[in-house]
Enzyme design. Sequence first.
Site, short mmCIF file in Angstrom:
data_model
loop_
_atom_site.label_atom_id
_atom_site.label_comp_id
_atom_site.label_asym_id
_atom_site.label_seq_id
_atom_site.Cartn_x
_atom_site.Cartn_y
_atom_site.Cartn_z
N HIS A 205 0.86 -1.19 0.00
CA HIS A 205 0.00 0.00 0.00
C HIS A 205 0.90 1.24 0.00
CE1 HIS A 205 -4.40 -0.67 1.53
NE2 HIS A 205 -4.39 -0.27 0.28
N ASP B 221 1.02 4.19 1.31
CA ASP B 221 1.51 4.93 2.48
C ASP B 221 2.66 4.22 3.18
OD1 ASP B 221 -0.73 3.17 3.09
OD2 ASP B 221 -0.72 3.93 5.14
N HIS B 222 2.80 2.92 2.96
CA HIS B 222 3.89 2.16 3.60
C HIS B 222 5.17 2.13 2.76
CE1 HIS B 222 1.46 0.35 6.96
NE2 HIS B 222 0.53 0.90 6.19
N HIS C 6 -5.28 -8.44 5.22
CA HIS C 6 -5.59 -7.04 4.88
C HIS C 6 -6.38 -7.04 3.57
CE1 HIS C 6 -4.99 -2.74 5.05
NE2 HIS C 6 -3.98 -2.66 4.20
N ASP D 108 -0.77 -3.45 8.57
CA ASP D 108 -2.23 -3.28 8.46
C ASP D 108 -2.85 -4.66 8.37
OD1 ASP D 108 -1.71 -0.59 8.25
OD2 ASP D 108 -2.33 -0.40 6.15
N HIS E 222 -0.33 4.70 13.42
CA HIS E 222 -1.13 4.91 12.21
C HIS E 222 -2.60 5.14 12.61
CE1 HIS E 222 -3.52 2.90 8.90
NE2 HIS E 222 -2.52 3.10 8.08
ZN LIG Z 1 -2.56 -0.96 4.06
#
Ligand SMILES: [Zn+2]
Length: 275
Positions: free
Chosen positions: A62, A64-65, A150, A173, A237
């Site tokens: 993802h 944002d990671h 996830h 996540d 987060h």
């Molecule tokens: Zn994620």
Amino acid sequence: MQVIILGSGSPLPDPTRAGPSTLVRTTAGDLLFDCGRGVLMRAAAVGSGAGAFRALFLTHLHSDHITDLNDVFTTRWVMSFVPNPLPVFGPTGTAALVQATEAMLEPDIGYRIAHHADLQWRPTATVTEVDRGVVFDEGGVRVTAASTDHAPVRPTVGFRIDEGGRSVVIAGDTVPCAGLDELCAGADVLVHTVVRRDLIEQIGLPRLTDVLDYHSSVSDAAQTAHRAGMGTLVLTHPVPTPAPGTEQEWLDQATACFKGSVVLATDLLTLGVTG
Ligand SMILES: [Zn+2]
């Protein structure tokens, strides 16, 4: 072993929270878990940096990671005086991501090699795609991966770091799942991304409500820590971003189902995890 939350944020830009990223300092070196927005700025604050990372571990792909993968990759190369490949461990898809990152940086790689006479090698990474089991074992430090949940993001992994009889789990996540429970069993510290179900439902924006079905709420994360009998839960987060003065609500939701210590992460939060 020391755990430093480099970035305690989420996809939501925040003036005080960098993107998701955790540094675990071990005798085998600095291990970086995810590399969200601003990771190298925060690493610089604790005397670490792209060239110092022993390895990078990605929980999932993802954005944002992984936003600052390109920064870690380039800065490690530009600031090294000998070739220094970046070891990267992550789920299936990580090799393609690293290749695409290198392709994106092709103009920059060309400019710098042409300009610096003493920089005549390209940036490189050694990628190991992982799903479960021990993925790193060096100098008494062991990193174990397990699949998390996830969905529909697949595959995703969590990591457990063991050193000197103490252990830390980086959940990434995920909703509660067997793979995460396996990593957490007998471990000391759980670093878990969380969302607030009550607030998100109250806001009622479909784009935000969507995040509920593939993240752990604060109480989900606390129950995972409780089931495993862990000592410390670090909430990171947080979505939505905690309004000033509401931090205690987050802690209360966790302590309602977990009796260990609970911390709501801010950037550069540091925990010593030693025998
Ligand atoms: Zn994620």
